[in-house]
Design an enzyme around this catalytic site. Structure first.
Site, PDB file in Angstrom:
ATOM      1  N   SER A   1       0.840  -1.192   0.000  1.00  0.00           N
ATOM      2  CA  SER A   1       0.000   0.000   0.000  1.00  0.00           C
ATOM      3  C   SER A   1       0.874   1.240   0.000  1.00  0.00           C
ATOM      4  O   SER A   1       2.093   1.160   0.176  1.00  0.00           O
ATOM      5  CB  SER A   1      -0.891   0.014   1.235  1.00  0.00           C
ATOM      6  OG  SER A   1      -0.107   0.311   2.365  1.00  0.00           O
ATOM      7  N   LYS A   2       0.235   2.380  -0.155  1.00  0.00           N
ATOM      8  CA  LYS A   2       0.977   3.637  -0.172  1.00  0.00           C
ATOM      9  C   LYS A   2       1.745   3.811   1.141  1.00  0.00           C
ATOM     10  O   LYS A   2       2.812   4.377   1.167  1.00  0.00           O
ATOM     11  CB  LYS A   2       0.015   4.806  -0.371  1.00  0.00           C
ATOM     12  CG  LYS A   2      -0.696   4.744  -1.709  1.00  0.00           C
ATOM     13  CD  LYS A   2      -0.465   6.018  -2.529  1.00  0.00           C
ATOM     14  CE  LYS A   2      -0.775   5.800  -3.987  1.00  0.00           C
ATOM     15  NZ  LYS A   2      -2.208   5.615  -4.261  1.00  0.00           N
TER      16      LYS A   2
END
Ligand code: GLU
Length: 463
Positions: free
Chosen positions: A238-239
């Site tokens: 994920s970011k």
């Protein structure tokens, strides 16, 4: 009776699409999906389509669209056809109206929703079978349609308790825009997509899309759901778990060849434990059926290692060209002599893993002055070194040539005169010249730094 095989049937056309939503940058997961579609198309003589799923006007941004296209171009993933869903709203509307007219959908306020119960009952079979090239057959029973309580623990029942309440599938939202699944099905059909290759997170969307195919009387394509990319701790990438945008890697000086090579290993292997493989070679070997089901763990070390391989084999002229924008950004080397610059690049090339390494290591050549960290100065630039520095500056200032041999001769002369081992002076001199404790050979360093700067930095080392 023998089954008949129609040898004259035209081979199925392979048409695949990458369908990003321009609501963010192209990230590593999206790039891997694009790459696998691209490799499949190219390996089969098929067509690779870029379809922008920008139905959500609020979240879709032109800058993201441009960035996605720029990143794909940079990765060398060229597309043959291009579509934007925002230009196709009339088409989706037409099919929604058709389903309304056929009683397979109904209006709910301004929205149009699929009558999932009717569509399910219309199926001739009581389960949905999806053919997935990676996972084989995936079977869904009706329960994928059941509406669940908010905590997902129980299934909601119809008011008269006659059975579970079924989810409604929005086709056209209240604002007139199509839902993702509706636009996706219509486009995949009209664009004659033969294989839908996308992330595993879309498996759960597949049965409802199947219902839409059947409601429209269409045959569904084949599917291939790619394994998730996990971060290094085994969580979903994920970011939050680090730089995931392709452009971030580009800014750090990863090469498209390194990234593409790394991405293809996320779920696929060319065999023989081979890791370094070019896009051309991969296309020759690629088989979607050989893609793994298990999640693929992202490893920045492996990406960096592969990237370093591509840097090492690159002609020095090309590497220099790639470094120019990085240098320019720092205001370095505007007037630098090209021959000298290539000399410098050649010196660092064997140890570079990303282009930014060069910027970290070679800054001393471009900065007028350089100052080492206080702790390194305290450790290495002790007053007992002053005499050595003085003699060295003097000797180097009076050499006529300033090449590897000349600088080494002067250096050896000084340590011999002082009766100290060469090692006593090597580190302090490197610190004074470059501000760093590590680097290429000292005499190469002096040569590229040049006589004036070398002598001056030695003279000023203790001030
Ligand atoms: N726009 C969808 C996404 O970005 C595409 C999914 C699909 O390939 O069907 O996830």
């Amino acid at each position: 009776m023998e089954p008949t095989i129609d040898n004259n049937a035209a081979p199925a056309k392979i048409r695949v699409r990458f369908a990003p939503s321009p609501t963010g940058f192209l990230h590593i997961g999206g790039a891997r999906t694009a790459l696998f579609n691209w490799m499949y198309a190219r390996s089969q003589g098929g067509t690779f389509i870029l379809r922008i799923e920008d139905t959500d006007a609020e979240r879709s941004k032109q800058e993201y669209l441009e960035e996605i296209m720029r990143a794909m171009t940079w990765l060398n993933l060229s597309w043959d056809e291009f579509y934007k869903q925002s230009e196709r709203f009339d088409i989706y509307r037409k099919y929604a109206d058709q389903l309304l007219a056929e009683g397979k959908a109904r209006k709910e306020g301004e929205a149009i929703v699929l009558d999932t119960e009717k569509c399910w009952n219309n199926l001739s079979h009581k389960e949905i079978k999806i053919f997935d090239l990676i996972r084989g057959e995936i079977v869904f029973d009706q329960s994928f349609l059941y509406r669940r309580s908010e905590d997902h623990k129980s299934i909601l029942m119809k008011p008269d308790n006659s059975g579970p309440l079924l989810r409604e599938e929005v086709l056209i939202k209240g604002d007139g825009t199509p839902s993702y699944s509706f636009a996706c099905v219509i486009d995949d059909h009209l664009m004659e997509i033969s294989h839908v290759i996308r992330g595993e997170d879309h498996i759960s969307n597949t049965p409802k899309q199947y219902l839409i195919y059947k409601a429209l009387g269409w045959k569904e394509p084949k599917f291939a759901h790619l394994p998730l990319i996990m971060d290094e701790e085994g969580g979903r990438m994920s970011k939050r778990t680090g730089a995931t945008a392709v452009s971030d890697y580009q800014k750090e000086g990863f090469l498209p060849e390194g990234i593409v090579n790394y991405l293809m290993l996320l779920g696929w292997s060319p065999g023989n434990n081979q890791e370094k493989v070019s896009l051309d070679a991969a296309v020759k070997k690629f088989s979607i059926k050989k893609v793994n089901k298990a999640g693929a763990a992202f490893s920045i070390e492996k990406l960096t290692w592969l990237n370093a391989q591509y840097i090492k084999e690159m002609p020095v002229g090309k590497l220099t060209d790639l470094l120019l924008p990085f240098l320019k950004e720092k205001g370095y080397g505007e007037n630098a002599d090209r021959k000298w610059l290539e000399e410098v690049v050649k010196l660092y090339q064997p140890r570079m893993t990303i282009l930014l390494d060069f910027m970290d290591w070679a800054d001393y050549l471009f900065e007028p002055n350089i100052k080492a960290a206080d702790e390194d100065r305290a450790k290495y630039l002790t007053s007992d070194k002053k005499e050595g520095f003085r003699l060295l500056a003097e000797g180097l200032a009076s050499t006529s040539s300033f090449d590897h041999k000349a600088t080494e001769d002067v250096f050896r002369g000084v340590v011999a005169k002082l009766g100290i081992p060469a090692g006593d002076l090597v580190h302090p001199v490197r610190i004074a010249l470059t501000g760093k404790t590590v680097g290429p050979g000292l005499f190469e360093t002096m040569t590229v730094l040049g006589k004036d700067k070398t002598v001056r930095r030695l003279q000023q080392a203790f001030s």
